[in-house]
Scaffold this motif. Structure first.
Motif, PDB file in Angstrom:
ATOM      1  N   ASP A  22      -6.814  77.408  33.314  1.00 24.93           N
ATOM      2  CA  ASP A  22      -5.493  76.993  32.632  1.00 24.93           C
ATOM      3  C   ASP A  22      -5.813  76.024  31.624  1.00 24.93           C
ATOM      4  N   PHE A  25      -7.966  77.012  28.702  1.00 24.99           N
ATOM      5  CA  PHE A  25      -7.388  77.572  27.740  1.00 24.99           C
ATOM      6  C   PHE A  25      -6.735  76.633  26.772  1.00 24.99           C
ATOM      7  N   GLU A  26      -6.011  75.818  27.612  1.00 23.21           N
ATOM      8  CA  GLU A  26      -5.258  74.791  26.737  1.00 23.21           C
ATOM      9  C   GLU A  26      -6.069  73.918  25.930  1.00 23.21           C
ATOM     10  N   GLU A  29      -6.906  75.694  22.804  1.00 21.14           N
ATOM     11  CA  GLU A  29      -5.734  75.799  21.892  1.00 21.14           C
ATOM     12  C   GLU A  29      -5.413  74.501  21.172  1.00 21.14           C
ATOM     13  N   SER A  61      -6.629  80.930  20.464  1.00 19.08           N
ATOM     14  CA  SER A  61      -5.340  81.385  21.438  1.00 19.08           C
ATOM     15  C   SER A  61      -5.939  81.689  22.824  1.00 19.08           C
ATOM     16  N   ARG A  62      -4.989  81.446  23.733  1.00 18.96           N
ATOM     17  CA  ARG A  62      -5.179  81.930  25.015  1.00 18.96           C
ATOM     18  C   ARG A  62      -5.429  83.507  25.084  1.00 18.96           C
ATOM     19  N   GLU A  63      -4.305  83.998  24.234  1.00 19.07           N
ATOM     20  CA  GLU A  63      -4.156  85.391  24.125  1.00 19.07           C
ATOM     21  C   GLU A  63      -5.548  86.069  23.745  1.00 19.07           C
ATOM     22  N   GLU A  66      -8.188  85.856  26.612  1.00 24.18           N
ATOM     23  CA  GLU A  66      -7.566  86.819  27.808  1.00 24.18           C
ATOM     24  C   GLU A  66      -8.349  88.205  27.361  1.00 24.18           C
ATOM     25  N   ALA A 255     -14.222  76.000  28.895  1.00 22.76           N
ATOM     26  CA  ALA A 255     -13.807  75.946  27.656  1.00 22.76           C
ATOM     27  C   ALA A 255     -15.096  76.522  26.559  1.00 22.76           C
TER      28      ALA A 255
END
Lengths: 490, 222
Positions: A22, A25-26, A29, A61-63, A66, A255
């Motif tokens: 998590d 991901f952040e 971003e 982006s996390r999107e 993923e 990351a």
């Protein structure tokens, strides 16, 4: 019979794994990834990512991460020179390869490090061909007698003439990538055959923190387009180029790997990617980067655990030492690394042969490490239940003298159940004395010679020699390098 | 001829590859094909067990293969010796050996290996087992008119009992009647010399060479 329990080691709770992912991901971003490669930036822009052109920074982006993760194959297959033998890189399969790109070699006679020559690399390749517990070759030495412009490609060229085993390699200059891929294509016959049966993996290391250079990003893009697997190898130095805490470094490394993985998937959806790791627990006392530190190994294992959670193939730089000699320290650090890596189920384990902070290869250490890898491989095969009953029937067969040595059962299973080392000392004292009371280095030195005498050159390497020579000659000329080093006797 | 050669070769391979369940059948087939028992022994069996020894010394064979080879040899020789007896002939023994693990020591794996290899190599072996008293070695060797007394010990505490047997032989004036071989993990060539033994071998394969050399009048060390 039921399968043996595979012993395993894990360093993170499920919750910790998710927290690290998590935060990674952040990080992508909010802080973003520094990408120095125009083609990669374009791919990311086309995928709708916000780019700060002035700083070469992309906010991913996390999107997208993923989505790309879902495109990554969970396992990769590599094939040997002939394309016959298949090696699975994935699940809990483990393969060792020599630590790569050393610039020095430990001289067998003077016991001092010296610059590596082409003849050293030839000997190393031949030796690795005979090491049964080291599945892959790596372009392990950078020879000082080869012009810098062609140093990376020349290693692979030489390797393909000598080796049957698949290669772990990489580039030092962007220009070398295409001709290196051409060498691989030449061996397979055409591009489709290389995509179908990869022969080499290309290492690509992000620059910590959070940067993919022009060189490494290009390697990711071009390899992905050809279906050649990329090994992403973040190299955080705790407290120097990454957070000092192990978990903090894990966040950064994930990351960086996510960023590299996204570039690969944008270049070609479904591109084969291996999540690697080569951090070091930065030594605040000496200012060095110990690969044999226990914290280094913990980061390695945890990185693999996270990648496995994401169903990805894994890699780590383990099974190497910071010692300057093949001695007790080199045995301790290498054995501990190889064992932990095996217990962590890391698919590609790079390290054998390496000393002195990833700078020096040693033929003798390779031979010793072959045994250490053998022990680790044996360990994770676990305790098998070979027959049913396990033992009862043997006591009925064994006779009044209870001599298990004569039982066919003994002969049937002993080699599968027990690992036989080639250089660890298991002689009685008198035999050892009679051999000249050799220590591990002395035994390894002799074993290197014995194994080199067993080497046989693969037919395909001989047949393709002319074609490969043309590629390297053309490239050398384009680089302004007029003469290639004299090819040693293979 | 080709067929005859094949059957001898098959028997040879069965011994080298350690298949004691096949070797007797092949020995019988070799006899049925008209080969003389002595010829079969000389052409197939002896080279086979020698090959097993070579493979062991080269490090290709480990203990289980060595033993399987010796067992296959033994099972073939049972058939061939029976055939010799029926034809009124007998095989000249390489020599008669009384073997055992010395008093106080119950370890007999090494001793069994030596016994197997000696038998497979044409020696007559009288195996007294483990924990054998000095008197029993001496009595048996005298009664059986043995050529060699072979003693094993695994423990540093019991290896001195090898010396006890030699002392008893001297006391009874029988020392010159026998050659003495010693072996076992803690035993060294130096120790063997010190206690007055004639020969010492480091492995079961060496023991055969030592025994041969002793009976040929040579020295027994290797």
């Amino acid at each position: 019979m039921s399968e043996a329990l595979r012993p395993k080691v894990e360093f993170l709770t499920h919750q910790a794994v998710e927290q690290i992912i998590d935060e990674a991901f952040e990080l992508l971003e909010k802080i973003g990834l520094f990408v120095e490669n125009e083609e990669a930036l374009q791919l990311l822009e086309e995928a709708g990512q916000r780019i700060d052109r002035r700083h070469g920074r992309v906010f991913i982006s996390r999107e997208l991460v993923e989505k790309c993760l879902r495109l990554c194959p969970s396992e990769i297959k590599l094939y040997d020179l002939d394309g016959h033998r298949e090696y699975l890189v994935g699940r809990d399969e483990i393969h060792f390869d020599p630590g790569s790109a050393a610039i020095k070699i430990l001289d067998s006679e003077t016991l001092r490090e010296r610059e590596a020559k082409t003849s050293d690399l030839v000997a190393l390749y031949k030796l690795v061909e005979t090491l049964e517990n080291i599945d892959f070759q790596s372009t392990a030495l950078v020879s000082a007698d080869v012009s810098r412009e062609i140093a990376d490609i020349y290693r692979l060229y030489l390797g393909l003439l000598i080796s049957r085993k698949p290669f772990v390699t990489g580039i030092f200059r962007v220009e070398s990538l295409r001709p290196m891929l051409d060498l691989l294509v030449a061996v397979r016959g055409d591009e489709e055959s290389l995509t179908e049966k990869p022969l080499a993996i290309f290492d690509a290391c992000p620059s910590p923190p959070l940067k993919w250079s022009r060189l490494t990003a290009q390697s990711l893009i071009d390899c992905s387009r050809l279906g050649v697997p990329s090994e992403l190898i973040p190299m955080g130095l705790t407290g120097a180029t990454s957070p000092v805490t192990l978990a903090g470094t894990l966040v950064q490394q994930m990351a960086e790997s996510f960023g590299g993985m996204v570039i690969c998937q944008l270049a070609r959806p479904g591109a084969p990617v291996i999540f690697g790791c080569s951090p070091a627990s930065f030594d605040m006392r000496k200012g060095t980067t110990p690969m044999g530190a226990v914290e280094t190994m913990m980061i390695d294992c945890a990185c693999a655990q996270i990648a496995k959670f994401l169903n990805l193939p894994t890699h780590a730089y383990m099974g190497l030492s910071d010692s300057k000699l093949v001695d007790g320290q080199s045995g301790i650090e290498t054995a501990m690394g190889a064992t932990l890596a095996a217990l962590a189920g890391i698919n590609m384990i790079s390290g054998p042969g390496m000393l002195d902070f990833e700078s020096t290869q040693s033929l003798e250490k390779l031979v010793v490490d072959n045994d250490l890898c053998g022990l680790a491989l044996r360990l994770v095969r676990g305790i098998a239940l070979r027959e049913k009953p396990l033992a009862l029937h043997l006591f009925e067969q064994v006779g009044p003298d209870f001599n298990f040595l004569v039982l066919p059962h003994t002969r049937k299973w002993y080699r599968q159940e027990h690992y036989f080392s080639s250089v660890l000392d298991r002689d009685v004292y008198d035999t050892w004395l009679a051999l000249g009371a050799p220590d591990i280095f002395g035994r390894a030195k002799k074993e290197v010679q014995r194994r080199l005498s067993l080497y046989e050159r693969p037919e395909l390497g001989r047949n393709k020699a002319g074609e490969l020579r043309k590629i390297i000659e053309n490239y050398a000329r384009a680089c302004g390098v007029e003469s290639l080093p004299e090819l040693p006797e293979i | 001829m080709a067929n005859e050669k094949n059957i001898l070769q098959s028997l040879n391979r069965a011994i080298v590859e350690g298949r004691p369940e096949e070797a007797p059948r092949l020995a019988e087939e070799a006899l049925a094909a008209g080969n003389q028992p002595l010829e079969i022994i000389e052409k197939a069996c002896v080279p086979a067990i020698e090959e097993v020894g070579r493979l062991w010394e080269a490090g290709d064979y480990f203990l289980p293969e060595l033993i399987a080879g010796a067992e296959a040899m033994k099972s073939a020789m049972n058939v061939l010796q029976q055939a010799l007896k029926s034809s009124g002939q007998s095989l000249k023994s390489c020599g008669r050996v009384v073997i055992g693990t010395v008093e106080g020591d119950i370890h007999d794996i090494g001793k069994n290996l030596v016994a197997s290899m000696l038998r497979a190599s044409g020696f007559e072996v009288i195996d007294l087992g483990a924990d054998v008293k000095a008197e029993k070695f001496v009595e048996t060797a005298a009664r059986e008119k043995a050529d060699i007394i072979a003693m094993s010990a695994l423990l540093t505490t019991t290896m001195l009992n090898q010396k006890k047997v030699i002392a008893l032989l001297q006391e009874k004036g029988l020392r010159e009647n026998f050659k003495i071989m010693v072996g076992g993990a803690p035993v060294t060539e130096k120790f063997a010399r010190e206690i007055g033994a004639d020969g010492y071998g480091q492995s079961a394969v060496q023991a055969v060479a030592v025994a041969r050399s002793l009976l040929a009048g040579g020295g027994g060390g290797r």
